[in-house]
Every structure is written in C-alpha cells, then in structure tokens.
Design an enzyme around this catalytic site. Structure first.
Site, PDB file in Angstrom:
ATOM      1  N   LYS A 178     145.509 138.881  32.336  1.00  0.00           N
ATOM      2  CA  LYS A 178     145.703 138.402  30.965  1.00  0.00           C
ATOM      3  C   LYS A 178     144.410 137.715  30.526  1.00  0.00           C
ATOM      4  CE  LYS A 178     148.971 135.488  28.333  1.00  0.00           C
ATOM      5  NZ  LYS A 178     150.210 134.703  28.403  1.00  0.00           N
ATOM      6  N   SER A 195     153.899 136.008  25.386  1.00  0.00           N
ATOM      7  CA  SER A 195     152.558 136.296  24.959  1.00  0.00           C
ATOM      8  C   SER A 195     151.787 137.217  25.906  1.00  0.00           C
ATOM      9  CB  SER A 195     151.792 134.979  24.819  1.00  0.00           C
ATOM     10  OG  SER A 195     151.705 134.327  26.074  1.00  0.00           O
ATOM     11  N   SER A 220     156.609 133.552  28.593  1.00  0.00           N
ATOM     12  CA  SER A 220     155.658 134.642  28.334  1.00  0.00           C
ATOM     13  C   SER A 220     155.426 135.630  29.468  1.00  0.00           C
ATOM     14  CB  SER A 220     154.319 134.077  27.894  1.00  0.00           C
ATOM     15  OG  SER A 220     154.414 133.674  26.550  1.00  0.00           O
TER      16      SER A 220
HETATM   17  N1  GLN Z   1     157.183 132.022  22.860  1.00  0.00           N
HETATM   18  C1  GLN Z   1     156.797 130.750  23.377  1.00  0.00           C
HETATM   19  C2  GLN Z   1     155.763 130.120  22.488  1.00  0.00           C
HETATM   20  O1  GLN Z   1     155.356 130.751  21.589  1.00  0.00           O
HETATM   21  C3  GLN Z   1     156.297 130.877  24.785  1.00  0.00           C
HETATM   22  C4  GLN Z   1     154.917 131.376  24.896  1.00  0.00           C
HETATM   23  C5  GLN Z   1     154.407 131.325  26.305  1.00  0.00           C
HETATM   24  O2  GLN Z   1     155.173 131.267  27.256  1.00  0.00           O
HETATM   25  N2  GLN Z   1     153.091 131.323  26.425  1.00  0.00           N
HETATM   26  O3  GLN Z   1     155.366 129.015  22.677  1.00  0.00           O
END
Ligand code: GLN
EC number: 6.3.5.7
Length: 483
Positions: free
Chosen positions: A76, A151, A175
């Site tokens: 990532k 994400s 994410s």
């Molecule tokens: N959807 C959550 C957020 O937007 C989690 C994102 C994540 O785990 N990086 O904060």
C-alpha cells in the site's frame, strides 16, 4: 501461474517448477495488460522487482528457503519505500520519495519478498471506497462499476484480480477487512502493536495497524509472519514473541466458543448478508464450534466516537504537511501564511480537509472535554464490552460490512453514509483487538465477508478458524470473470 497462492508459490519455487524471475515477469505482464481497467497501482517497480527476484533465485540456489523467498507482493502506498515515490494517495506527497524503508517493507524484503509496486489507496487512508485517491478511483474486479472498498482498495483489487498473490494494507477503522470483504479476500488486522508502524505514514496513530491481504488464511499467515514483531523504532510496538502462524493452522474447532453479538443484526444490515453470516455460523458448528448469543451494548456509540478520535489524531498528524519541509508547495506564495494556506488547500483533497477541520474543532479549547475526552471514555466502554465477552467466548463472529460493494460515486455526496459502512469494523480498532474478514458468499454477484474477532495476540486463532472454514467451503476460490 497467476492463479497460484503464496503457499503454492513457495512449494513451486522449492520444487524448482519455476523461478521467481519467471513468475515476476508473468505477473508484471499481467499487471500491464489488466490494471488499466482497475487502477490498482500508483507506481510499478519493475526494475526493483526483477532485481529482487533474481537475488531470491540466487539465495534459493545457495540452499536458502522460506515461504516468502521470491514471493511477489505489493505495498500500500503509505509504507515508505526508499528512493521510490510514497504518495499516500495524495497530491501533497506526489513528489515524495521516501529516504528510508518502513520496517514492514524492510522485513519483507529481507525475507526475500519481491515488490511489484505501490498500490492505490484513499488519500491518507481516509475512506471506505477508494474514491478519494488523487490518482483516481479503484474499480472492483467483481463489477467494474462498483467500488472495491477502502482505504486499501488498490491492494484488494489487485489481489482479487489475480495480478499478484498478496499485498500489504493498513487498517485504522476497517481498511484491510472492509476491502477484503468487498473483493472476496481474506484480510487480517493484527493486534495494535503487533506490526511496526515505523515508516507507515500516520493517519490516526492510536488506531493504525498494518496487516496482510490475500486470498486465503494460509497466505495471510505467511505474510503476517514476515510483517510482525517488536520494533524499537516504534514506541507502541509490543515486545511479545511472534508465534509460528502457519503452525497454528491445524487445530480442530471442536468446542470452540463463538459469540454472535445480537447488536450486529439490527437496522442497516442487508438481510441477504445476515443470511450468509448465519450460514457461515452453521458451517462452523458442523466443524464442532459451539455458538452463543452475546451482547456488545456500547456498539451504537462506536461510529461517533471513532469519527471524533480518528480526525482529531489526523489533524495533528497531518499538520506536518505545510509546504515547507516536504510535500507539495504552492506556486508564488506572497507570504508565509499564504504559503501554508495554499499549499495545504491545494495539496489536500476534500475528504482530508473535512477530517482536519472536524479534528481541529474537536481538539480546540472548550470543545476538547465535550468531544475528544467523551469519545475516549466511550472507547474504554467499548473495550470493556469486548473484555466481558471474551470471558465467555473464544471468537466473536458477525458481518464485516452492512452492505456489499456500492456503485462508484453512490455515496459521494453523503460522507456520513460512507462512515456508516464502518460500523462492524471500527470497534476492533478502538479496542486494539485483532480482526479478520473472510469470504462467505455473494449477493447480486458481489462478495460478502464474515468478520472474526479474537482477544489480544490471538491472530493464530483467527487464522486457524478461517483456515478450517476454507478447507470446508469454496467461496474464497471464486475468481471474478475476466480475471
Ligand atoms: N473508513 C474509515 C475511515 O475513513 C477507515 C479507514 C481506514 O481504516 N484507514 O476513517
């Protein structure tokens, strides 16, 4: 060759059926051919990959072995990679070449993994759809009109499309698990402190945790083995020995106590997903597990608490991107304030700006007690709920997401609708617990995930339950049409 799992690749390399260089070339060609449909990579590192693959082949020829030696993966794009762009999905870091490798990157490279590239992601890991990336949205290989989740959506889409066997992700509020669920993968968020955050660009430091995305639990065990461990460079890294995760995969589920929280099946859950989750429970019962209804009474407060704590920490972490030290700088600033304002205004996208504003507000004098402190108290109540539940059960089971993958753009005008998708995943981050999502069926041709949660440092238990389930089901073997 692109269908092989990490475990199969390790066997093929050990038996000299193919070399890492051959495999790497096949996958790079496949990425070049198919990724334009998905947009799952921000950067490809072909030269580095071929060099690492050749080196891994030499190490094997010299008698070395290891499940990751010569295995192609991707990171990532928020793991720092020395000399390689590390963008975090943002215009702010579009020109940033990290001066060092993240601990996770260095550990996997030392184990002989081959880095094919850096995967697309929501900007600064904020999102559940992978639509907030400066490099454009990622498409779900199961239906190109739908989101892959976020994400870590680039890592998920690439692995689901068989562009590579496994990839790293990070999970602040879901994410890893949420995109795994939406693309039919297995994804694991480890216990907070199990995997080093050093060199992982911070979103919300008390919640962020790196982990593996792969097609099987067996492969997650292999990749986690290479990622986990104490790191003196990360002050929240925990100095606990790392067990042999692959060795934990042979345990019978006879007598395993599974808790199913009643709060998980309330309003908002797609009833077709509820049915698939109940089917997965029946499957595990057949394998000897005992199921019990439990309660997590404070779960309803999780989303508001998370969406105070995560933006608060983000507003602090992202203050370093000011156009001076590194990152994007606006053209022709008239003075210092103009430089800060326009560098940040032009460098950050709308979702990141929204979070910084919410976070700065929640931390400001007069509001700190009402919002941030209150949210931290809720966080403790949520943790206490889990501690009480784990006195009675070994694993908690439920849906990973309330809905299958939605259409690209469907939730763009309503950020709160997207935040609600995190309802089942964020509690594990708030409590620091490990969680895993695994494939459990399909709704309208789109994958559905079941989530398993375990007590601290019981990653091996999660992986074993998922592995036993995968030995008896074939959801995880399904391949998206066209890939
Ligand atoms: N959807 C959550 C957020 O937007 C989690 C994102 C994540 O785990 N990086 O904060």
């Amino acid at each position: 060759m692109h269908q092989l799992t990490l475990a199969e690749i390790a066997r093929g390399l050990a038996d000299k059926k193919f070399s890492s260089e051959e495999l790497t070339k096949v996958l790079l060609a496949r990425i070049a051919q198919l990724d334009p449909q998905l947009n799952s990579f921000i950067s490809l590192t072909e030269e580095l990959a071929l060099q690492q693959a050749k080196a891994a082949d030499v190490r094997r020829a010299n008698g070395e072995s290891g499940a990751l030696l010569g295995a192609p993966i991707a990171h990532k794009d928020l793991f720092c990679t020395q000399g390689i762009r590390t963008s975090c999905g943002s215009k702010m870091l579009d020109n940033f070449k990290a001066p060092y490798d993240a601990t996770v990157v260095a550990k996997l490279a030392a184990a002989g993994a081959v880095t094919l590239g850096k995967t697309n992601m929501d900007e600064f890991a904020m999102g559940s759809a992978n639509e907030s990336s400066y490099y454009g949205a990622v498409k779900n290989p199961w239906n190109l009109e739908h989101v892959p989740g976020g994400s870590s959506g680039g890592s998920a889409a690439a692995v689901a499309a068989r562009l590579l066997p496994a990839a790293t992700g990070t999970d602040t509020g879901g994410s890893i698990r949420q995109p795994a669920a939406l693309t039919n993968l297995t994804g694991l968020k480890p216990t907070y402190g199990r995997v080093s955050r050093w060199g992982m660009i911070a979103y919300a430091s008390s919640l962020d945790q790196g982990g593996p995305l792969a097609r099987t639990a067996e492969d997650c065990a292999i990749l986690l083995q290479g990622m986990a461990g104490f790191d003196p460079n990360d002050s929240t890294s925990i100095d606990e020995p790392v067990p042999d995760y692959s060795a934990s995969l042979g345990t019978s589920l006879q007598g395993l106590r599974i808790g199913v929280p009643k709060e998980y099946f309330g309003a908002g859950l797609d009833p077709r997903i509820a049915e698939l989750i109940h089917n997965s429970v029946k499957e595990l019962e057949k394998l000897g597990a005992v199921v019990k209804e439990i309660s997590l009474p404070n779960m309803q407060h999780a989303i508001p608490a998370y969406y105070v704590i995560a933006p608060a920490e983000a507003s602090s972490n992202l203050s370093r991107f000011d156009g001076v030290r590194f990152g994007y700088r606006c053209e022709n600033p008239v003075n210092l304030i103009d430089l800060y304002k326009r560098s940040r205004g032009e460098g950050f996208g709308p979702e990141v700006q929204r979070r910084i504003m919410v976070g700065a507000y929640a931390l400001s004098a007069g509001y700190y007690d009402a919002y941030y402190l209150k949210a931290q108290k809720i966080r403790r109540l949520i943790k206490n709920d889990f501690m009480a539940a784990f006195n009675e059960v070994d694993i908690i089971l439920g849906p990973t997401t309330p809905n299958p993958a939605w259409k690209l753009g469907a939730k763009n005008s309503d950020p709160v609708a997207a935040y609600l998708e995190d309802v089942y995943t964020i509690t594990a981050n708030l409590a620091g617990l490990p969680g895993l999502s695994m494939p459990a069926g399909f709704v309208d041709g789109l994958p559905v995930g079941v989530q398993l949660l375990a007590p601290y440092f019981q990653e091996g238990r999660l992986l074993n339950v998922a592995h036993q389930y995968q030995l008896n089901t074939d959801w995880h073997t399904r391949t998206p049409t066209g890939f």
